[in-house]
Design a protein around this motif. Structure first.
Motif, mmCIF file in Angstrom:
data_model
loop_
_atom_site.group_PDB
_atom_site.id
_atom_site.type_symbol
_atom_site.label_atom_id
_atom_site.label_comp_id
_atom_site.label_asym_id
_atom_site.label_seq_id
_atom_site.Cartn_x
_atom_site.Cartn_y
_atom_site.Cartn_z
ATOM 1 N N GLN A 1 -17.201 3.338 7.563
ATOM 2 C CA GLN A 1 -17.617 4.544 8.307
ATOM 3 C C GLN A 1 -19.136 4.691 8.362
ATOM 4 O O GLN A 1 -19.648 5.585 9.023
ATOM 5 N N LEU B 1 1.042 6.804 3.770
ATOM 6 C CA LEU B 1 0.318 8.052 4.000
ATOM 7 C C LEU B 1 0.882 8.748 5.232
ATOM 8 O O LEU B 1 1.508 8.115 6.080
ATOM 9 N N THR B 2 0.626 10.034 5.330
ATOM 10 C CA THR B 2 1.076 10.762 6.525
ATOM 11 C C THR B 2 -0.077 10.976 7.500
ATOM 12 O O THR B 2 0.059 11.682 8.484
ATOM 13 N N HIS B 3 -1.220 10.388 7.180
ATOM 14 C CA HIS B 3 -2.368 10.542 8.074
ATOM 15 C C HIS B 3 -3.063 9.189 8.224
ATOM 16 O O HIS B 3 -2.769 8.247 7.477
ATOM 17 N N ALA B 4 -4.010 9.124 9.168
ATOM 18 C CA ALA B 4 -4.734 7.886 9.412
ATOM 19 C C ALA B 4 -5.801 7.673 8.347
ATOM 20 O O ALA B 4 -6.370 8.619 7.808
ATOM 21 N N GLU B 5 -6.075 6.444 8.042
ATOM 22 C CA GLU B 5 -7.119 6.078 7.083
ATOM 23 C C GLU B 5 -7.877 4.924 7.715
ATOM 24 O O GLU B 5 -7.313 3.837 7.893
ATOM 25 N N PRO B 6 -9.163 5.128 8.102
ATOM 26 C CA PRO B 6 -9.867 4.067 8.851
ATOM 27 C C PRO B 6 -9.969 2.772 8.040
ATOM 28 O O PRO B 6 -10.180 2.812 6.829
ATOM 29 N N SER B 7 -9.780 1.660 8.719
ATOM 30 C CA SER B 7 -9.869 0.387 8.015
ATOM 31 C C SER B 7 -11.260 -0.227 8.135
ATOM 32 O O SER B 7 -11.630 -1.075 7.336
ATOM 33 N N ILE C 1 0.845 -1.193 0.000
ATOM 34 C CA ILE C 1 0.000 0.000 0.000
ATOM 35 C C ILE C 1 0.879 1.241 0.000
ATOM 36 O O ILE C 1 2.024 1.198 0.459
#
Lengths: 71, 256
Positions: B250, B241-247, B238
């Motif tokens: 939502q 990224l520099t930020h969170a991405e919900p797995s 993958i």
């Protein structure tokens, strides 16, 4: 200056006591065709088939090598 | 894993190449090589003891594994070329791990002498596998000179530091016309996995296994590390990224 009467075998000087490369090797327990042994005479590889009969002369440099552990 | 690797015209089932030096004893060496799954085992070429010679590496390894002679310790192209030619005569084999070191303290390759020796040996019919720095330009020049692969160091020989400059190794892999084999510096299995993830075609190591507390166990770990890294590389990781991405989804949250 006295004349050279020695040969250099694997970095060590020794008296020239052998007529040919094959005799030098035989004296060390390495008969012609021994697997895994290679010889250089004066910086060039001497094929195993040519050990016998290739003359040694004073001042010659001989390297006798074999595979060893390595990385 | 059905993942054949062709190196210098030889089809290999394993992407791990292993050295034969520094094991606690002969049996541990043989067991570790077996556990590593490697098909290629490196050896050095040394003067016979003047008192005679002990058991031969040819008898010990020959037949079971493919032997790859090195020119370890050579400091000039001239020494390395003669050593390679002696190796070919001793082993009746036309490939060589070409090593020309610049000094005995760092054991860093001497690129100038290495290029000279590579060109000479290629001209003499050798399949040349040069141990080199992690320098993309030197690697390209070695490939241009006819090297069958390039083998940049991950870190200094025997250091166990791993891959010190992963971006350089990645860059070399991305643009090399010949296989890239990470040679030297590996300390543990994750280092070998990283090298493969960066795009290396294979890994060559020795000390990390030979000097481990349990060399046979570490050899097995390296086998799995190389395989895991290769799988991960081919699976396509993958993006970072520099930020969170919900797995988790939502939508449909309780209480929303």
């Amino acid at each position: 200056m006295s004349a050279v009467t020695t040969i250099r075998v694997n970095g060590a000087e020794e008296a020239l006591g052998w007529g040919c490369v094959g005799d030098l090797l035989a004296a060390r327990g390495i008969p012609p065709g021994t697997r895994g042994v290679a010889v250089a005479l004066n910086g060039a590889v001497l094929r195993a088939a040519d050990w016998t009969g290739t003359p040694l002369a004073a001042g010659d440099t001989v390297e006798i090598v074999r595979p060893f552990q390595g990385g | 894993m059905d993942d054949v690797f062709t190196l210098a015209g030889r089809r290999l089932g394993s992407r791990l190449l292993i050295g034969s030096s520094g094991y606690p004893n002969r049996q541990v060496m043989l067991d570790a090589i077996e556990a590593s799954g490697a098909e290629v085992v490196t050896v050095s070429i040394r003067r016979i003891s003047l008192e005679g010679y002990a058991e031969s590496m040819v008898d010990l390894l020959g037949g079971r594994w493919t032997v790859l002679p090195n020119t370890a310790g050579c400091q000039t192209a001239k020494e390395a070329v003669l050593t390679a030619r002696l190796a070919r005569e001793a082993l009746d084999i036309d490939w060589v791990k070409l090593e020309v070191i610049g000094d005995r303290e760092t054991l860093h390759p001497d690129s100038e002498e290495l290029l000279r020796a590579t060109a000479e040996l290629v001209g003499d019919g050798f399949q040349v596998l040069p141990y080199c720095g992690d320098d993309p330009v030197v690697c390209r020049k070695l490939a241009d000179a006819g090297a069958a692969a390039v083998m940049p160091l991950g870190a200094p020989i025997g250091s166990g530091l791993g891959v010190s400059n992963p971006r350089a190794i990645e860059r070399i892999c991305a643009r090399s016309p010949v296989p890239v084999i990470l040679d030297a510096g590996i300390g543990t299995a994750s280092d070998a996995a990283l090298a493969m993830e960066l795009g290396c075609a294979a890994v060559l190591l020795n000390t990390a296994v030979a000097k481990a507390e349990d060399p046979v166990r570490m050899a097995a770990a390296m086998k799995h590390g190389v395989e895991a890294g290769r799988l991960a590389r081919s699976a396509g990781r993958i993006p970072i990224l520099t930020h969170a991405e919900p797995s988790s989804p939502q939508l449909g949250l309780v209480g929303s």
